[in-house]
Design a protein around this motif. Sequence first.
Motif, PDB file in Angstrom:
ATOM      1  N   TYR A  48       0.831  -1.209   0.000  1.00 32.71           N
ATOM      2  CA  TYR A  48       0.000   0.000   0.000  1.00 32.71           C
ATOM      3  C   TYR A  48       0.868   1.263   0.000  1.00 32.71           C
ATOM      4  CZ  TYR A  48      -3.687   3.239   1.543  1.00 32.71           C
ATOM      5  OH  TYR A  48      -4.579   4.284   1.653  1.00 32.71           O
ATOM      6  N   MET A  49       1.945   1.222   0.760  1.00 31.80           N
ATOM      7  CA  MET A  49       2.795   2.410   0.877  1.00 31.80           C
ATOM      8  C   MET A  49       3.733   2.576  -0.322  1.00 31.80           C
ATOM      9  SD  MET A  49       3.624   2.728   4.908  1.00 31.80           S
ATOM     10  CE  MET A  49       4.980   1.606   4.921  1.00 31.80           C
ATOM     11  N   GLY A  50       3.729   1.589  -1.204  1.00 32.00           N
ATOM     12  CA  GLY A  50       4.554   1.717  -2.404  1.00 32.00           C
ATOM     13  C   GLY A  50       6.010   1.358  -2.201  1.00 32.00           C
ATOM     14  N   HIS A  51       6.342   0.664  -1.125  1.00 26.10           N
ATOM     15  CA  HIS A  51       7.726   0.199  -0.970  1.00 26.10           C
ATOM     16  C   HIS A  51       7.963  -1.019  -1.844  1.00 26.10           C
ATOM     17  CE1 HIS A  51       8.473   2.107   3.246  1.00 26.10           C
ATOM     18  NE2 HIS A  51       7.598   2.795   2.566  1.00 26.10           N
ATOM     19  N   MET A  52       6.901  -1.782  -2.018  1.00 32.11           N
ATOM     20  CA  MET A  52       7.014  -3.000  -2.812  1.00 32.11           C
ATOM     21  C   MET A  52       5.742  -3.195  -3.609  1.00 32.11           C
ATOM     22  SD  MET A  52       8.788  -5.871  -0.421  1.00 32.11           S
ATOM     23  CE  MET A  52       8.163  -5.440   1.181  1.00 32.11           C
ATOM     24  N   LYS A  53       5.833  -4.062  -4.607  1.00 34.58           N
ATOM     25  CA  LYS A  53       4.621  -4.496  -5.291  1.00 34.58           C
ATOM     26  C   LYS A  53       4.284  -5.897  -4.800  1.00 34.58           C
ATOM     27  CE  LYS A  53       5.844  -2.088  -9.485  1.00 34.58           C
ATOM     28  NZ  LYS A  53       6.127  -2.255 -10.899  1.00 34.58           N
ATOM     29  N   TYR A  54       3.099  -6.332  -5.133  1.00 32.78           N
ATOM     30  CA  TYR A  54       2.686  -7.664  -4.694  1.00 32.78           C
ATOM     31  C   TYR A  54       3.752  -8.712  -5.031  1.00 32.78           C
ATOM     32  CZ  TYR A  54       0.358 -12.151  -4.871  1.00 32.78           C
ATOM     33  OH  TYR A  54       0.058 -13.476  -4.719  1.00 32.78           O
ATOM     34  N   GLU A  55       4.292  -8.658  -6.256  1.00 28.34           N
ATOM     35  CA  GLU A  55       5.230  -9.733  -6.628  1.00 28.34           C
ATOM     36  C   GLU A  55       6.487  -9.756  -5.758  1.00 28.34           C
ATOM     37  OE1 GLU A  55       4.085  -7.645  -9.194  1.00 28.34           O
ATOM     38  OE2 GLU A  55       5.803  -6.935 -10.365  1.00 28.34           O
ATOM     39  N   HIS A  56       6.874  -8.598  -5.204  1.00 24.80           N
ATOM     40  CA  HIS A  56       8.051  -8.598  -4.329  1.00 24.80           C
ATOM     41  C   HIS A  56       7.800  -9.336  -3.016  1.00 24.80           C
ATOM     42  CE1 HIS A  56       8.773  -4.794  -6.697  1.00 24.80           C
ATOM     43  NE2 HIS A  56       9.866  -5.477  -6.914  1.00 24.80           N
ATOM     44  N   THR A  57       6.524  -9.502  -2.665  1.00 28.04           N
ATOM     45  CA  THR A  57       6.229 -10.105  -1.368  1.00 28.04           C
ATOM     46  C   THR A  57       6.144 -11.630  -1.462  1.00 28.04           C
ATOM     47  OG1 THR A  57       3.837 -10.023  -1.638  1.00 28.04           O
ATOM     48  CG2 THR A  57       4.884  -8.057  -0.782  1.00 28.04           C
ATOM     49  N   LYS A  58       6.318 -12.157  -2.658  1.00 32.29           N
ATOM     50  CA  LYS A  58       6.280 -13.619  -2.799  1.00 32.29           C
ATOM     51  C   LYS A  58       7.666 -14.191  -2.531  1.00 32.29           C
ATOM     52  CE  LYS A  58       4.088 -13.416  -6.881  1.00 32.29           C
ATOM     53  NZ  LYS A  58       3.415 -13.868  -8.103  1.00 32.29           N
ATOM     54  N   PRO A  59       7.825 -14.973  -1.484  1.00 33.80           N
ATOM     55  CA  PRO A  59       9.149 -15.474  -1.138  1.00 33.80           C
ATOM     56  C   PRO A  59       9.737 -16.460  -2.155  1.00 33.80           C
ATOM     57  CG  PRO A  59       7.732 -15.480   0.781  1.00 33.80           C
ATOM     58  CD  PRO A  59       6.865 -15.208  -0.397  1.00 33.80           C
ATOM     59  N   TYR A  60       8.915 -17.059  -2.989  1.00 34.31           N
ATOM     60  CA  TYR A  60       9.458 -17.992  -3.981  1.00 34.31           C
ATOM     61  C   TYR A  60       8.950 -17.612  -5.363  1.00 34.31           C
ATOM     62  CZ  TYR A  60      10.355 -20.519   0.292  1.00 34.31           C
ATOM     63  OH  TYR A  60      10.774 -20.830   1.568  1.00 34.31           O
ATOM     64  N   GLU A  61       9.787 -17.810  -6.363  1.00 34.46           N
ATOM     65  CA  GLU A  61       9.358 -17.528  -7.730  1.00 34.46           C
ATOM     66  C   GLU A  61       8.221 -18.474  -8.098  1.00 34.46           C
ATOM     67  OE1 GLU A  61      12.311 -16.998 -10.861  1.00 34.46           O
ATOM     68  OE2 GLU A  61      13.784 -16.358  -9.368  1.00 34.46           O
ATOM     69  N   ASP A  62       7.399 -18.052  -9.058  1.00 35.86           N
ATOM     70  CA  ASP A  62       6.197 -18.828  -9.376  1.00 35.86           C
ATOM     71  C   ASP A  62       6.501 -20.244  -9.878  1.00 35.86           C
ATOM     72  OD1 ASP A  62       4.808 -16.671  -8.567  1.00 35.86           O
ATOM     73  OD2 ASP A  62       4.146 -16.030 -10.557  1.00 35.86           O
ATOM     74  N   ASN A  63       7.666 -20.428 -10.476  1.00 36.43           N
ATOM     75  CA  ASN A  63       7.967 -21.766 -11.002  1.00 36.43           C
ATOM     76  C   ASN A  63       8.502 -22.716  -9.923  1.00 36.43           C
ATOM     77  OD1 ASN A  63      10.520 -20.844 -10.570  1.00 36.43           O
ATOM     78  ND2 ASN A  63      11.101 -20.719 -12.724  1.00 36.43           N
ATOM     79  N   PHE A  64       8.701 -22.182  -8.725  1.00 44.27           N
ATOM     80  CA  PHE A  64       9.224 -22.973  -7.616  1.00 44.27           C
ATOM     81  C   PHE A  64       8.339 -24.178  -7.320  1.00 44.27           C
ATOM     82  CE2 PHE A  64       9.078 -23.915  -3.052  1.00 44.27           C
ATOM     83  CZ  PHE A  64      10.410 -24.059  -2.724  1.00 44.27           C
ATOM     84  N   TRP A  65       7.027 -23.971  -7.378  1.00 40.00           N
ATOM     85  CA  TRP A  65       6.082 -25.000  -6.938  1.00 40.00           C
ATOM     86  C   TRP A  65       6.087 -26.175  -7.895  1.00 40.00           C
ATOM     87  CZ3 TRP A  65       5.300 -23.599  -2.243  1.00 40.00           C
ATOM     88  CH2 TRP A  65       5.396 -22.241  -1.921  1.00 40.00           C
ATOM     89  N   LYS A  66       6.123 -25.851  -9.170  1.00 38.73           N
ATOM     90  CA  LYS A  66       6.150 -26.909 -10.166  1.00 38.73           C
ATOM     91  C   LYS A  66       7.468 -27.679 -10.070  1.00 38.73           C
ATOM     92  CE  LYS A  66       4.512 -27.772 -14.711  1.00 38.73           C
ATOM     93  NZ  LYS A  66       4.099 -27.243 -15.994  1.00 38.73           N
ATOM     94  N   LYS A  67       8.539 -26.907  -9.941  1.00 36.43           N
ATOM     95  CA  LYS A  67       9.856 -27.511  -9.852  1.00 36.43           C
ATOM     96  C   LYS A  67       9.922 -28.482  -8.676  1.00 36.43           C
ATOM     97  CE  LYS A  67      13.356 -24.535  -9.639  1.00 36.43           C
ATOM     98  NZ  LYS A  67      14.069 -23.290  -9.990  1.00 36.43           N
ATOM     99  N   ASN A  68       9.238 -28.152  -7.611  1.00 39.12           N
ATOM    100  CA  ASN A  68       9.273 -28.995  -6.419  1.00 39.12           C
ATOM    101  C   ASN A  68       8.091 -29.941  -6.327  1.00 39.12           C
ATOM    102  OD1 ASN A  68      11.663 -28.208  -4.579  1.00 39.12           O
ATOM    103  ND2 ASN A  68      10.888 -26.289  -5.402  1.00 39.12           N
ATOM    104  N   ASN A  69       7.360 -30.016  -7.429  1.00 38.45           N
ATOM    105  CA  ASN A  69       6.263 -30.962  -7.494  1.00 38.45           C
ATOM    106  C   ASN A  69       5.257 -30.790  -6.362  1.00 38.45           C
ATOM    107  OD1 ASN A  69       4.758 -33.012  -8.519  1.00 38.45           O
ATOM    108  ND2 ASN A  69       6.016 -34.655  -7.626  1.00 38.45           N
ATOM    109  N   ILE A  70       4.908 -29.540  -6.101  1.00 35.88           N
ATOM    110  CA  ILE A  70       3.866 -29.247  -5.126  1.00 35.88           C
ATOM    111  C   ILE A  70       2.673 -28.690  -5.906  1.00 35.88           C
ATOM    112  CG2 ILE A  70       3.198 -27.776  -3.177  1.00 35.88           C
ATOM    113  CD1 ILE A  70       6.169 -27.886  -2.293  1.00 35.88           C
TER     114      ILE A  70
END
Lengths: 445, 457
Positions: A48-70
């Motif tokens: 909200y304050m503009g320090h980050m965008k939503y994507e910065h708050t994701k601790p793992y890249e989106d392909n992490f889950w597939k790579k780890n078969n979750i």
Amino acid sequence: MAHIVIIGNGISGVTCARLVRKRSDDEITIISSETEHFYARTALMYIYMGHMKYEHTKPYEDNFWKKNNITLVHQYVEKVDAKNKNVTLKNGNSIQYDKLVLACGSKSNVPDIQGKDLLGIQSLYNYQDLQNMEINTKGVKNAVILGGGLIGIEMAEMLLSRNIHVTMLVREVAYWGGILPEEEAKMIGRHIAEHHIDLLLGSELSEIIGNKSGSVKAVKTKKGETIPCEFVGIAIGVGPNVSFLKDSGIEIDRGVLINDHFETNIPDIFAVGDCAQFKEPPAGRKPIEQVWYTGRMHAETLAKTLLGKRTRYQPGPWFNSAKFLDIEYQTYGDVPVKINEDEKGFYWEHDNRKISFRARYHAATGRLLGVNTFGMRLRHGVLENWILNKQNIEYVLSHLADANFDPEFFRTYEEEIIRKFNKENNTQLKTVKKSWKRLLQILNL
Amino acid sequence: MSASDLSIAQPHPQGADAIQKIGLSLAALGLLVLLVAMAGVTFEQRTLFLSIALGGILVGTVVYASRKYMTQPAGIKNNGVMHKQLTNRGVFGWMIGIFLTGFYVLLYWFPYLFGTGDKTNTGLVALFDPLSNFLNGGKADEYFVYGSVYSLAVLSLGIKFMLKYRNNRYQFTRTLVVILIQLSFAYVIPEILKSLQRPDASFEMDIKNFWPLKFDFFDGDNLNAMRKNGGLGMLFLVAGVLGFTVLAPIITYFTGKRWYCSWVCGCGGLAETAGDSFRQLSSKKLVAWKIERWLIYSVLIFVVIMTAGVLYTYFSGKGEGVSGPLRSAYGFMIGSIFSGVIGVGFYPLMGNRVWCRFGCPMAAYIGLVQRFKSRFRITTNGGQCISCGNCSTYCEQGIDVRWYAQRGQNIVRSSCVGCGICSAVCPRGVLKLENGPEQGRINEDPLLIGLLKQNKD
Ligand SMILES: Cc1cc2nc3c(=O)[nH]c(=O)nc-3n(C[C@H](O)[C@H](O)[C@H](O)COP(=O)(O)OP(=O)(O)OC[C@H]3O[C@@H](n4cnc5c(N)ncnc54)[C@H](O)[C@@H]3O)c2cc1C
Ligand code: SF4
Ligand code: SF4
């Protein structure tokens, strides 16, 4: 190969999934309805304050889950059928499980007062709340925050960043009075004033007043004051988010009831994180602890059980941290507002900078029980070691340099702190220089 | 009446107030003079106009920044970074990117457009004649102009940085040092020493600019020039050789490469001051890290081979056909395009350390020392991380700091320039840059603190 289904992709659900995946090839599915991917709820304010965008708050890249078969399922679970071991999703599908982990987090408490359903009133827990807040605060000049806890101060800071004037209504007579001792509460109160927030202590809401179009116009306190505002932030705490489990046969009180192995009354169903409630909490702990760290630690322990090594939850000394506008706060061990008769407290505060140090210890033995600091960072491992090993307060104060975690070149306050202690206790303690040798030993490196 | 109604200084201003606007106008006036001169206008009263230009930019920036930051309580000032055009690759960002890129293209390949003349200068270069004359007794050239503007940027935006981070003494101290070093060793001292050089054998005299960053150090011309300049030349030759062989690795062992990259180096100095607003634009993706490693070590290998060739030719007189083109290729591709045009021009698009991260062979070299033989690390504070992502977002080197912090692992990375911003922006006091024993520095399979021992294994 078992199928582990986890409800909730917050820190507890995700930690559990990751750790199980590291050592097993069980099938893992995470079902969660809030966002498709895991993000840090703790960073909502920064979006909200503009320090980050939503994507910065994701601790793992989106392909992490597939790579780890979750497998990720972005759906809401409407029902858990414990007898047939499956869950029903909102879209009508159902998913079969062998083991079910409930990691469904919290929801915000809502006050029971007149006007609570007007437009422009909200709390802040999830991503949808954040999106609503964008809309609800557009064009707003004055806001009122109800409640002075950690989320309350975060909401206030968020609003300030958009140049919205904030009034905080706090029931206690001092800021965060239930948790902070008086001196610290006052110091934070002064800092809040420095940011031009109006802090109304000892005041309770009686009613929220709306205008013709059904939006907030003002709030009324029990003392009869009327405060005009176009936005009301509700920050009066959170509670376990368990209503969807009502008819599942899983035992529920405020949260999902568990033993110290995170097991519910039904075999193969476990609960961790904000939604869990210990039937018998570990010594010195509360039955429900709604913080990031405990969610993570619950999951770390449960993962072992799921991997075949049934493990009891044994947390170390309590710790937590937060930030009040510009002032960082850390706490280790227990520092309640009121201390017992056989205990003593020591408090030091800088004359004009907002920095403080408090220790609580056992009067007879001097054994350290807990520490609070503001504006000063301490080394977690050292404090944990001191508390666990019942280190003496005199040792602690003279070796405070070992625990200092402020960035290099920062001013240090060990001398001042020890001077005050000496004066109050007629002691002649001296500060001892930081020693890496001691540190390596303490930190077990 | 609320407290804010009474206050003169609203701590959370939205736009610029009157004083900030005055500051901005002054800086704009200064820039305008430079642009007019760049367009070819040769001013008559050069001392006056040059003072307006440089003074306007410096004073204007300081007025603006102190009004902006000193009216608020000290703390982290990242509000709106992701909303603003300038700092979020918006129109402003692109405009500045294109302007800077264009500036470097002109500087390297069309220097005559700046107005350097054989006998008398015109335009922008002429404007700087009085300053050049004052420092070294001679007339200016385009590189004097570049050095002056560069130092001015480090100075004025460095002061802005110090005001912005005044809550953090590491940032304050580091920036003060980098400004002073830029002004003295990189600017004033070399200009003054210039008058002591033999006019037919001049060499560049920024003593802390070491090979391989200064890739032309071993050029035949440069070596000859130093040899012809007696004691002065000898000093620079010895310092230049000892600098990269002895000094750099030893200090890096004790403090990490930050001593150079964030405290001393001119490229780093500009990145940290003028480039501070753009640090969040570096990519944190794994693939960016992969590209980074390929690129930066290729440049390192390139510079070593190129320099070996140049030295072989110098001593044996042979192989010019190979070493010459190698040297030109490096100068054109790496020296000009990579470090200048892309390195600075792309600040508003790819972050302020594009060159330091992807290209600089010096950073690669001392980065290896930092990774494998150094006392420096960023310590993670037990289990206190809340995975918020501020550290990773504001790491100009694109390091995913959070990835380490949230698993309780120390950050030991060759690319970390030790700017300390991750530690500054962390809201939970999780990160500490420190030098300590090598034992326990790299904790690859860390145990998060919080659970008792029995619970851990
Ligand atoms: C604004 C804010 C700031 C905070 N700051 C801090 C801090 O600084 N430090 C700290 O220690 N703690 C902080 N907390 C608390 C901390 O974020 C929580 O304790 C933690 O996120 C809980 O994690 P969890 O995994 O148990 O649950 P959650 O993070 O709540 O995750 C549960 C997920 O499950 C989903 N879910 C629930 N029910 C269903 C269903 N039936 N079907 C599908 N999905 C479902 C929810 O949508 C949610 O996404 C903060 C909380 C908030 C709101
Ligand atoms: S890891 Fe931290 S200190 Fe290192 S470059 Fe990134 S932000 Fe700077
Ligand atoms: S900024 Fe601090 S709390 Fe946030 S992810 Fe980084 S280390 Fe963790």
